[in-house]
Design a protein around this motif. Sequence first.
Motif, mmCIF file in Angstrom:
data_model
loop_
_atom_site.group_PDB
_atom_site.id
_atom_site.type_symbol
_atom_site.label_atom_id
_atom_site.label_comp_id
_atom_site.label_asym_id
_atom_site.label_seq_id
_atom_site.Cartn_x
_atom_site.Cartn_y
_atom_site.Cartn_z
ATOM 1 N N LEU A 24 0.810 -1.218 0.000
ATOM 2 C CA LEU A 24 0.000 0.000 0.000
ATOM 3 C C LEU A 24 0.846 1.272 0.000
ATOM 4 O O LEU A 24 0.311 2.370 -0.039
ATOM 5 N N ASN A 25 2.173 1.084 0.113
ATOM 6 C CA ASN A 25 3.107 2.210 0.164
ATOM 7 C C ASN A 25 2.802 3.125 1.357
ATOM 8 O O ASN A 25 2.718 4.350 1.230
ATOM 9 N N VAL A 31 -0.199 0.539 9.269
ATOM 10 C CA VAL A 31 -0.888 -0.763 9.193
ATOM 11 C C VAL A 31 -1.246 -1.222 10.596
ATOM 12 O O VAL A 31 -2.363 -1.701 10.829
ATOM 13 N N TYR A 32 -0.334 -1.082 11.535
ATOM 14 C CA TYR A 32 -0.606 -1.477 12.921
ATOM 15 C C TYR A 32 -1.842 -0.757 13.448
ATOM 16 O O TYR A 32 -2.720 -1.369 14.061
ATOM 17 N N ARG A 33 -1.910 0.561 13.203
ATOM 18 C CA ARG A 33 -3.082 1.329 13.666
ATOM 19 C C ARG A 33 -4.357 0.864 12.972
ATOM 20 O O ARG A 33 -5.416 0.783 13.599
ATOM 21 N N LEU A 34 -4.279 0.540 11.683
ATOM 22 C CA LEU A 34 -5.457 0.029 10.960
ATOM 23 C C LEU A 34 -5.932 -1.293 11.545
ATOM 24 O O LEU A 34 -7.123 -1.576 11.571
ATOM 25 N N ARG A 47 -7.591 2.850 -1.354
ATOM 26 C CA ARG A 47 -6.926 2.170 -0.238
ATOM 27 C C ARG A 47 -7.649 0.868 0.102
ATOM 28 O O ARG A 47 -7.028 -0.175 0.308
ATOM 29 N N LEU A 48 -8.991 0.908 0.153
ATOM 30 C CA LEU A 48 -9.764 -0.305 0.420
ATOM 31 C C LEU A 48 -9.531 -1.340 -0.675
ATOM 32 O O LEU A 48 -9.360 -2.530 -0.398
ATOM 33 N N CYS A 52 -7.946 -5.106 -0.135
ATOM 34 C CA CYS A 52 -8.631 -6.304 -0.632
ATOM 35 C C CYS A 52 -7.763 -7.062 -1.634
ATOM 36 O O CYS A 52 -7.750 -8.300 -1.645
ATOM 37 N N ALA A 53 -7.021 -6.333 -2.468
ATOM 38 C CA ALA A 53 -6.155 -6.982 -3.452
ATOM 39 C C ALA A 53 -5.044 -7.781 -2.761
ATOM 40 O O ALA A 53 -4.756 -8.926 -3.132
ATOM 41 N N VAL A 54 -4.417 -7.182 -1.739
ATOM 42 C CA VAL A 54 -3.333 -7.867 -1.027
ATOM 43 C C VAL A 54 -3.865 -9.083 -0.273
ATOM 44 O O VAL A 54 -3.266 -10.163 -0.294
#
Length: 195
Positions: A24-25, A31-34, A47-48, A52-54
């Motif tokens: 996601l760059n 990511v931790y906070r997400l 971003r969503l 979903c792609a990853v």
Amino acid sequence: MIRWKLNEVMARKRVRNKDLAEALNITENSVYRLRKVDAMPRLTPERLNGICAVLRCQPGDLLEWVPEGVERGVDSSESRTVSSTPVWDIAAQRSLGSLTQFCDQIMALSWKGYKYYGPGAVVYTDKPTGPEIAYVERNVLSDPECLAAISHNRPEIAAVVLYYYDDNYDAGNYTIFTLTGTKSPPECYALLMDD
């Protein structure tokens, strides 16, 4: 309430913070906070789509509607029906509140059991005299749903819990949950060992 399940989906798919951050760059801290929020964060469609792609999932896999009164920390997506009456009812929801009060102890026991005995699950029974919590090894379980939950679990991130409604452990009167908390099982274990 709509619950954000990124933490559970990443654990199930075995995707690390670093992997998602690179795709996601964004930073690993982002990511931790997400992962640690309960409510869906504000995300752009791009971003969503990237998440979903990853994770190779649908946006709906990242969201769960939770009835009012159900505590954070219990993933009910693996709850099951053992008879014609669903066990996930109002009484069960109230009982689960007690399970989340012991989240750290359950996570610590899950990690200790995994380290000493290998994959397994934590058995939790809410008795009038107080909760009964024990670790059971995978090789003594026969229920295919339990075995599947243990196989898909990452013990360093979450604990598989067999929530029994009474102390008749021979009966199939339990619900299978994947329990996650604000701390990982190893962190819970380390904290309890320091006490």
